[in-house]
Design a protein around this motif. Structure first.
Motif, short mmCIF file in Angstrom:
data_model
loop_
_atom_site.label_atom_id
_atom_site.label_comp_id
_atom_site.label_asym_id
_atom_site.label_seq_id
_atom_site.Cartn_x
_atom_site.Cartn_y
_atom_site.Cartn_z
N THR A 47 82.17 38.42 53.19
CA THR A 47 81.65 39.22 52.15
C THR A 47 82.72 38.82 50.96
O THR A 47 82.12 38.70 49.54
CB THR A 47 81.64 40.69 52.47
OG1 THR A 47 80.83 40.66 53.63
CG2 THR A 47 81.19 41.41 51.22
N LEU A 213 80.27 46.14 51.32
CA LEU A 213 80.03 46.71 52.71
C LEU A 213 79.57 47.97 52.92
O LEU A 213 78.80 48.15 53.71
CB LEU A 213 81.42 46.30 53.30
CG LEU A 213 81.78 44.77 53.48
CD1 LEU A 213 83.43 44.39 54.25
CD2 LEU A 213 80.53 43.95 54.56
N TRP A 214 80.29 48.97 52.40
CA TRP A 214 79.83 50.33 52.31
C TRP A 214 78.26 50.77 52.02
O TRP A 214 77.68 51.27 52.79
CB TRP A 214 80.58 51.11 51.42
CG TRP A 214 80.43 52.60 51.79
CD1 TRP A 214 79.55 53.18 50.61
CD2 TRP A 214 80.57 53.60 52.47
NE1 TRP A 214 79.20 54.61 50.64
CE2 TRP A 214 80.17 54.98 52.06
CE3 TRP A 214 81.23 53.49 53.48
CZ2 TRP A 214 80.10 56.04 52.72
CZ3 TRP A 214 81.31 54.59 54.59
CH2 TRP A 214 80.70 55.85 53.99
N ARG A 216 75.91 48.15 52.13
CA ARG A 216 75.04 47.63 53.12
C ARG A 216 74.83 48.40 54.44
O ARG A 216 73.98 48.48 55.13
CB ARG A 216 75.52 46.09 53.33
CG ARG A 216 75.22 45.09 52.25
CD ARG A 216 75.85 43.92 52.57
NE ARG A 216 75.09 42.80 51.60
CZ ARG A 216 75.91 41.58 51.42
NH1 ARG A 216 76.87 41.08 52.20
NH2 ARG A 216 75.12 40.60 50.56
N ILE A 217 76.08 49.17 54.74
CA ILE A 217 76.03 49.87 55.93
C ILE A 217 75.19 51.25 55.78
O ILE A 217 74.40 51.77 56.61
CB ILE A 217 77.60 50.23 56.38
CG1 ILE A 217 77.97 48.86 57.01
CG2 ILE A 217 77.43 51.06 57.67
CD1 ILE A 217 79.51 49.02 57.21
N THR A 218 75.63 52.02 54.61
CA THR A 218 75.07 53.23 54.25
C THR A 218 73.98 53.31 53.39
O THR A 218 73.17 54.39 53.25
CB THR A 218 76.31 53.98 53.72
OG1 THR A 218 76.45 53.64 52.59
CG2 THR A 218 77.51 53.95 54.98
N HIS A 219 73.81 52.25 52.63
CA HIS A 219 72.94 52.41 51.25
C HIS A 219 73.39 53.41 50.33
O HIS A 219 72.49 54.11 49.61
CB HIS A 219 71.51 52.40 51.70
CG HIS A 219 70.98 51.28 52.11
ND1 HIS A 219 70.55 50.15 51.30
CD2 HIS A 219 71.05 50.52 53.38
CE1 HIS A 219 69.89 49.00 51.94
NE2 HIS A 219 70.48 49.24 53.03
#
Length: 230
Positions: A47, A213-214, A216-219
């Motif tokens: 990333t 990253l946050w 993509r994981i949580t939206h």
């Protein structure tokens, strides 16, 4: 009871795993932990590389609008971070990249101006016709701002946008805009505190890697304070 059917384990003594069994379990647990850490490391490193790669892209193809992501403003005066983004948007407009500039961003309690209004006023004072600037005066983080811009653009039949922000911000903003159904590409500023030093560049890449990253994981958005806004 016959001797053949009698238990060979003395009554009252619990079954204790052998040392070899315990060792095998620990080895497998260690492999799982090591594998998980390796995957996480590869994901973070990959990333970070993508953040760096997209930061280097200057895509100035024609679009419906140029979007300036908001940053701090002080009583209507853009911070140095915000000014660098606005200057880039004005330069793109001058090149004919798009006929419209969109500024976006709300205001904090006690502020007299929204970020969007401060950006619009700055652009108008620097040669961009007022009727070629759309101020979307809402959004307290990147995701809220992009959602508001996407709604405003879709309502006007607009679908493509060039995003003028800091280089390290480019991948996350582009990802969010595309998730909102926009055709989006980036042409970031090359001036301002975000790119002054190697330290600020490294800090920006690290911050945006975590924030992307946050998302993509949580939206959800995970915006961190930018480097000194002077």
């Amino acid at each position: 009871m016959s001797s053949a059917s009698a238990s060979t384990v003395p009554l009252g003594r619990p079954l204790v795993p052998s040392r070899s069994t315990v060792g095998g379990v620990l080895r497998w647990a260690g492999r799982i932990v090591a594998g998980t850490l390796l995957i996480a490391l590869v994901l973070v490193a990959g990333t970070a590389v993508r953040v760096w790669q997209v930061a280097r892209i200057d895509d100035e193809r024609h679009a419906d609008a140029i979007l300036v992501l908001g940053a701090a403003q002080y009583n209507g005066v853009p911070s140095s971070v915000f000014q660098a983004r606005l200057d880039q948007a004005a330069a793109l407009y001058g090149k004919g990249v798009a006929p419209l500039i969109i500024t976006v961003g709300g205001k904090r309690v006690g502020d007299a101006y929204t970020e969007a209004a401060a950006g619009r006023n700055y652009l108008s004072a620097n040669g961009v016709p007022a009727d070629h600037v759309l101020a979307v005066e809402t959004g307290s983080n990147t995701l809220q701002s992009i959602e508001a811009v996407a709604t405003a653009m879709h309502a006007r039949g607009l679908s493509s946008v060039v995003m003028a922000s800091d280089p390290w911000h480019s991948l996350r903003t582009r990802t969010m805009a595309r998730d909102q159904g926009l055709q989006a590409w980036t042409a970031p500023t090359r001036t301002g505190p975000a790119v002054y030093t190697r330290e600020s560049q490294a800090h920006g890449i690290a911050r945006e890697t975590g924030a992307l990253l946050w998302y993509r994981i949580t939206h959800y958005s995970a915006d961190f304070k930018y480097t000194a806004e002077q």
